[in-house]
Design a protein around this motif. Structure first.
Motif, PDB file in Angstrom:
ATOM      1  N   ARG A  11       0.834  -1.204   0.000  1.00 42.82           N
ATOM      2  CA  ARG A  11       0.000   0.000   0.000  1.00 42.82           C
ATOM      3  C   ARG A  11       0.872   1.260   0.000  1.00 42.82           C
ATOM      4  O   ARG A  11       0.651   2.182  -0.774  1.00 42.82           O
ATOM      5  N   LYS A  12       1.896   1.265   0.848  1.00 37.97           N
ATOM      6  CA  LYS A  12       2.796   2.419   0.912  1.00 37.97           C
ATOM      7  C   LYS A  12       3.552   2.593  -0.394  1.00 37.97           C
ATOM      8  O   LYS A  12       3.710   3.715  -0.894  1.00 37.97           O
ATOM      9  N   SER A  13       4.002   1.499  -0.961  1.00 36.90           N
ATOM     10  CA  SER A  13       4.723   1.547  -2.225  1.00 36.90           C
ATOM     11  C   SER A  13       3.823   2.073  -3.342  1.00 36.90           C
ATOM     12  O   SER A  13       4.222   2.906  -4.157  1.00 36.90           O
ATOM     13  N   ARG A  14       2.573   1.601  -3.364  1.00 31.98           N
ATOM     14  CA  ARG A  14       1.607   2.043  -4.368  1.00 31.98           C
ATOM     15  C   ARG A  14       1.326   3.536  -4.204  1.00 31.98           C
ATOM     16  O   ARG A  14       1.227   4.273  -5.188  1.00 31.98           O
ATOM     17  N   GLN A  15       1.232   3.999  -2.958  1.00 29.56           N
ATOM     18  CA  GLN A  15       0.991   5.415  -2.686  1.00 29.56           C
ATOM     19  C   GLN A  15       2.147   6.260  -3.217  1.00 29.56           C
ATOM     20  O   GLN A  15       1.929   7.284  -3.863  1.00 29.56           O
TER      21      GLN A  15
ATOM     22  N   ARG B 145       4.247   5.481  -5.610  1.00 31.00           N
ATOM     23  CA  ARG B 145       4.212   5.425  -7.072  1.00 31.00           C
ATOM     24  C   ARG B 145       3.142   6.366  -7.626  1.00 31.00           C
ATOM     25  O   ARG B 145       3.358   7.062  -8.608  1.00 31.00           O
ATOM     26  N   ASN B 146       1.970   6.384  -6.996  1.00 36.07           N
ATOM     27  CA  ASN B 146       0.879   7.238  -7.453  1.00 36.07           C
ATOM     28  C   ASN B 146       1.240   8.712  -7.325  1.00 36.07           C
ATOM     29  O   ASN B 146       0.946   9.511  -8.219  1.00 36.07           O
ATOM     30  N   ILE B 147       1.870   9.073  -6.216  1.00 40.74           N
ATOM     31  CA  ILE B 147       2.275  10.465  -6.022  1.00 40.74           C
ATOM     32  C   ILE B 147       3.294  10.864  -7.074  1.00 40.74           C
ATOM     33  O   ILE B 147       3.200  11.933  -7.678  1.00 40.74           O
ATOM     34  N   THR B 148       4.253   9.998  -7.328  1.00 37.78           N
ATOM     35  CA  THR B 148       5.266  10.274  -8.346  1.00 37.78           C
ATOM     36  C   THR B 148       4.624  10.408  -9.720  1.00 37.78           C
ATOM     37  O   THR B 148       4.954  11.315 -10.483  1.00 37.78           O
ATOM     38  N   ALA B 149       3.689   9.529 -10.028  1.00 42.24           N
ATOM     39  CA  ALA B 149       3.013   9.575 -11.330  1.00 42.24           C
ATOM     40  C   ALA B 149       2.194  10.861 -11.465  1.00 42.24           C
ATOM     41  O   ALA B 149       2.189  11.488 -12.525  1.00 42.24           O
ATOM     42  N   MET B 150       1.500  11.250 -10.384  1.00 47.01           N
ATOM     43  CA  MET B 150       0.707  12.482 -10.433  1.00 47.01           C
ATOM     44  C   MET B 150       1.604  13.695 -10.631  1.00 47.01           C
ATOM     45  O   MET B 150       1.275  14.606 -11.399  1.00 47.01           O
ATOM     46  N   ASP B 151       2.745  13.734  -9.948  1.00 40.90           N
ATOM     47  CA  ASP B 151       3.683  14.849 -10.118  1.00 40.90           C
ATOM     48  C   ASP B 151       4.193  14.919 -11.552  1.00 40.90           C
ATOM     49  O   ASP B 151       4.273  15.981 -12.141  1.00 40.90           O
ATOM     50  N   TYR B 152       4.530  13.767 -12.116  1.00 39.93           N
ATOM     51  CA  TYR B 152       5.006  13.731 -13.499  1.00 39.93           C
ATOM     52  C   TYR B 152       3.915  14.225 -14.442  1.00 39.93           C
ATOM     53  O   TYR B 152       4.172  15.040 -15.325  1.00 39.93           O
ATOM     54  N   TYR B 153       2.699  13.745 -14.261  1.00 40.20           N
ATOM     55  CA  TYR B 153       1.590  14.147 -15.126  1.00 40.20           C
ATOM     56  C   TYR B 153       1.346  15.645 -15.027  1.00 40.20           C
ATOM     57  O   TYR B 153       1.138  16.321 -16.035  1.00 40.20           O
ATOM     58  N   ARG B 154       1.398  16.192 -13.796  1.00 39.26           N
ATOM     59  CA  ARG B 154       1.165  17.623 -13.590  1.00 39.26           C
ATOM     60  C   ARG B 154       2.252  18.449 -14.290  1.00 39.26           C
ATOM     61  O   ARG B 154       1.961  19.418 -14.981  1.00 39.26           O
ATOM     62  N   ARG B 155       3.517  18.043 -14.110  1.00 38.31           N
ATOM     63  CA  ARG B 155       4.616  18.768 -14.758  1.00 38.31           C
ATOM     64  C   ARG B 155       4.522  18.687 -16.281  1.00 38.31           C
ATOM     65  O   ARG B 155       4.733  19.656 -16.989  1.00 38.31           O
TER      66      ARG B 155
END
Length: 177
Positions: free
Chosen positions: A53-57, A59-69
């Motif tokens: 769960r922590k690992s998935r969280q 990854r999701n935060i990193t993916a959201m940051d990449y998408y936003r940038r």
């Protein structure tokens, strides 16, 4: 580890897991008993779940940051978000081709949601409202709700101030000022 030592360690770990499993103990921790056809004890399963769960969280935060940038970069450069090649249409985030595709997909999705499969012009023949596609609750082509909405949207001043009404009235009446 060298290749030989790694192979020996791998074999030893596999034998240990098999031994613990045969003894009815958890092959991960070696402490707790297994019940039924479980592969791990409840404690090890809970630890694994929390770790995943922590690992998935993360990854999701990193993916959201990449998408936003990436979205900000495309917006700054004026490049289409769909094809990422062409320039955007004024006031939109997509190029003309992607905008047309997106509109067509939306039209198809809205048609699926309606799920009546009829053309608008055919709806009244089947007792459905021309506008919304729901069953008619009165005589005519539109239901009571759509009729009220259309009536409320009429211009209140039909005199000389309403440019649209004036132009339509001149067309119908054939009079010009």
């Amino acid at each position: 580890m060298c290749r030989d030592c790694a192979e020996k360690d791998k074999t030893r770990q596999k034998e240990t897991r098999e031994f613990l499993k045969n003894m009815g103990l958890c092959p991960v921790c070696g402490k707790n008993k297994l019940f039924g056809d479980e592969k791990r004890c409840l404690e090890c399963s809970a630890k694994s779940y929390e770790s995943n769960r922590k690992s998935r969280q993360r990854r999701n935060i990193t993916a959201m940051d990449y998408y936003r940038r990436d979205t900000e970069r495309l917006k700054a450069e004026g490049i289409c978000r769909g094809c990422r090649k062409q320039k955007v249409v004024e006031g939109h985030i997509y190029c003309a081709a992607c905008l047309a595709k997106k509109r067509e997909r939306g039209r198809i999705e809205r048609a699926k949601k309606r799920n009546d499969g009829l053309a608008r012009s055919e709806r009244p023949n089947y007792g459905l409202c021309y506008t919304c596609g729901k069953p008619l609750d009165r005589e005519g082509r539109v239901c009571q709700k759509c009729a009220e909405r259309a009536t409320n949207n009429l211009p209140t001043d039909r005199g000389g101030k309403n440019k649209y009404w004036r132009s339509q009235n001149q067309l119908i009446g054939g009079m010009k000022k």
